[in-house]
Design a protein around this motif. Sequence first.
Motif, PDB file in Angstrom:
ATOM      1  N   ASP A 103      -3.285   0.894  -4.700  1.00  0.00           N
ATOM      2  CA  ASP A 103      -3.997   2.098  -4.276  1.00  0.00           C
ATOM      3  C   ASP A 103      -5.237   1.693  -3.471  1.00  0.00           C
ATOM      4  O   ASP A 103      -6.193   1.138  -4.015  1.00  0.00           O
ATOM      5  N   ASP A 104      -5.219   1.979  -2.163  1.00  0.00           N
ATOM      6  CA  ASP A 104      -6.345   1.617  -1.293  1.00  0.00           C
ATOM      7  C   ASP A 104      -7.119   2.846  -0.844  1.00  0.00           C
ATOM      8  O   ASP A 104      -7.742   2.848   0.229  1.00  0.00           O
ATOM      9  N   THR A 105      -7.078   3.933  -1.626  1.00  0.00           N
ATOM     10  CA  THR A 105      -7.808   5.152  -1.271  1.00  0.00           C
ATOM     11  C   THR A 105      -9.299   4.830  -1.110  1.00  0.00           C
ATOM     12  O   THR A 105      -9.901   4.237  -2.026  1.00  0.00           O
ATOM     13  N   LYS A 161       2.538   6.435  -6.031  1.00  0.00           N
ATOM     14  CA  LYS A 161       1.602   5.447  -6.558  1.00  0.00           C
ATOM     15  C   LYS A 161       1.956   4.994  -7.981  1.00  0.00           C
ATOM     16  O   LYS A 161       1.429   4.000  -8.464  1.00  0.00           O
ATOM     17  N   THR A 162       2.869   5.712  -8.644  1.00  0.00           N
ATOM     18  CA  THR A 162       3.239   5.334 -10.013  1.00  0.00           C
ATOM     19  C   THR A 162       4.459   4.411 -10.049  1.00  0.00           C
ATOM     20  O   THR A 162       4.958   4.074 -11.120  1.00  0.00           O
ATOM     21  N   LYS A 182       0.845  -1.193   0.000  1.00  0.00           N
ATOM     22  CA  LYS A 182       0.000   0.000   0.000  1.00  0.00           C
ATOM     23  C   LYS A 182       0.883   1.247   0.000  1.00  0.00           C
ATOM     24  O   LYS A 182       2.068   1.171   0.344  1.00  0.00           O
ATOM     25  N   PRO A 183       0.350   2.403  -0.367  1.00  0.00           N
ATOM     26  CA  PRO A 183       1.148   3.638  -0.302  1.00  0.00           C
ATOM     27  C   PRO A 183       1.704   3.853   1.102  1.00  0.00           C
ATOM     28  O   PRO A 183       0.967   3.756   2.092  1.00  0.00           O
ATOM     29  N   LYS A 210     -15.782   3.206  -7.569  1.00  0.00           N
ATOM     30  CA  LYS A 210     -14.402   3.270  -8.045  1.00  0.00           C
ATOM     31  C   LYS A 210     -14.254   2.385  -9.276  1.00  0.00           C
ATOM     32  O   LYS A 210     -14.567   1.194  -9.242  1.00  0.00           O
ATOM     33  N   THR A 212     -11.857   0.737 -12.236  1.00  0.00           N
ATOM     34  CA  THR A 212     -10.473   0.377 -12.537  1.00  0.00           C
ATOM     35  C   THR A 212     -10.405  -0.380 -13.851  1.00  0.00           C
ATOM     36  O   THR A 212     -11.391  -0.980 -14.293  1.00  0.00           O
TER      37      THR A 212
END
Length: 445
Positions: free
Chosen positions: A291-293, A263-264, A211-212, A301, A303
Amino acid sequence: MGTTGSTTRRRRWAALLGATALAVTAGGALAAPAGAVSTESQNVDFATHCIPPAIAGIPPIDGTTTAVVSVDNATPKVGDTVTVTYKVVTPAASNPTAINLPADIMTPTGKVTLGGAQTGSITVAGPKKNDPVAGNAPFPSFSMTGTFTVTAPGAITLSPGDYNIHTSYILELDTPCTVTNPPAPVSDTVTATDGSQTNTRALTLGTASGKPGDSVTVTGSHFTPGATVTLAGRSGATQTADTATATADAQGAFSGTLAVNDKTTTGVVAYEGASWSDDKGAGPAAYVVVDDTPVPGNAQKLTTTVKAGTLSMSQAGDAVQLSAVDFGQGGASNGALRTVTVKDFRGGPAGWSLTGKVTDFTGPGAKIDAGRLSWSPACGTKAGSPSTCQAGSSGTVGSSGATLASTPNGGLTGGEFTVDAGLSLDVPAFTPPGSYAGVLTLTLT
């Protein structure tokens, strides 16, 4: 009785020592095989002049030898010893008489010619071992081995050279065979590297995603003992702001952690010095930030996934007919390479390179050297492609090869490209009339 005995012995010697009567082959049109072609050793044909012992009563023989040269290490380092095997696949015509020849009477020796980054010759020898040869049956092939020490980095070509068949049957006699138009075609190529410059640094990650803000364990080996090692995130070919340091121990190993926020991020690297370099770095090792925003209320969301493809090539045909030239005048025999299409759908930071090399052009008892083929490359890029194709330089192709086209490394590469080239073979004025053929091998990396 005396005349009959003499005739019988002469026939026996003719059967034994005529082992160098060789089969003549004819070539086809210039061809460029579709797709990337392996650089493994290949059988080659070359004109040969053989002199049987006088006692055999056989005149000199002009024919074609089929042979192959191979090595035990195609990517040696400078200073390494390479073992070379020279196999004469077709050393002789069939036994011309009904007399059976015994086993283990032939001891072959010969030479292998080096070219390119290292020149010279290698002495090779084979064991005194052969199967019996029945009357009117084909003579067996034989192999010889030798070694050479690599003294220079780069592409080193190996061509079959002169050879000798020593026979131990009633008398000790030799049948030397020489290459009519040396050197013979290239049968194998080794690519030598400078061992002192080889980068063996390596790294592994404790996990391939997070995760971030999560930290990943980075473990490395073969770095300079005591060196400060920078750990960094990469987004394609660009370094992110996520960095950390570690210190290599007395064995050149280290273990550290890197917090990955960007995140990239697509990978993690480790390197010595102030900035990344291929010579003192390792990686990238793949890493993905998940990305767990949280999704806000009353929202969805969305994707999707973009799948990476492959690097490939195709060509419009596999045969090129060059224009004819006149005997006594020679000159340029011209034509055009069949259009090659390169598709780079990998979506990463790496560019590509398309190279080519050509064999000698063989014909009726003669050859035209590979170094006489030149090309004028051209390269086009399809609109919208991230990369731009760059044509190689005009000039000689030869057996060592040259670059036809390429694209550079970058943050994001890819696209579709068309590659063409004008071809010109400089034919010597008094080349014997007939059809000559060579093979142009294209390799995409």
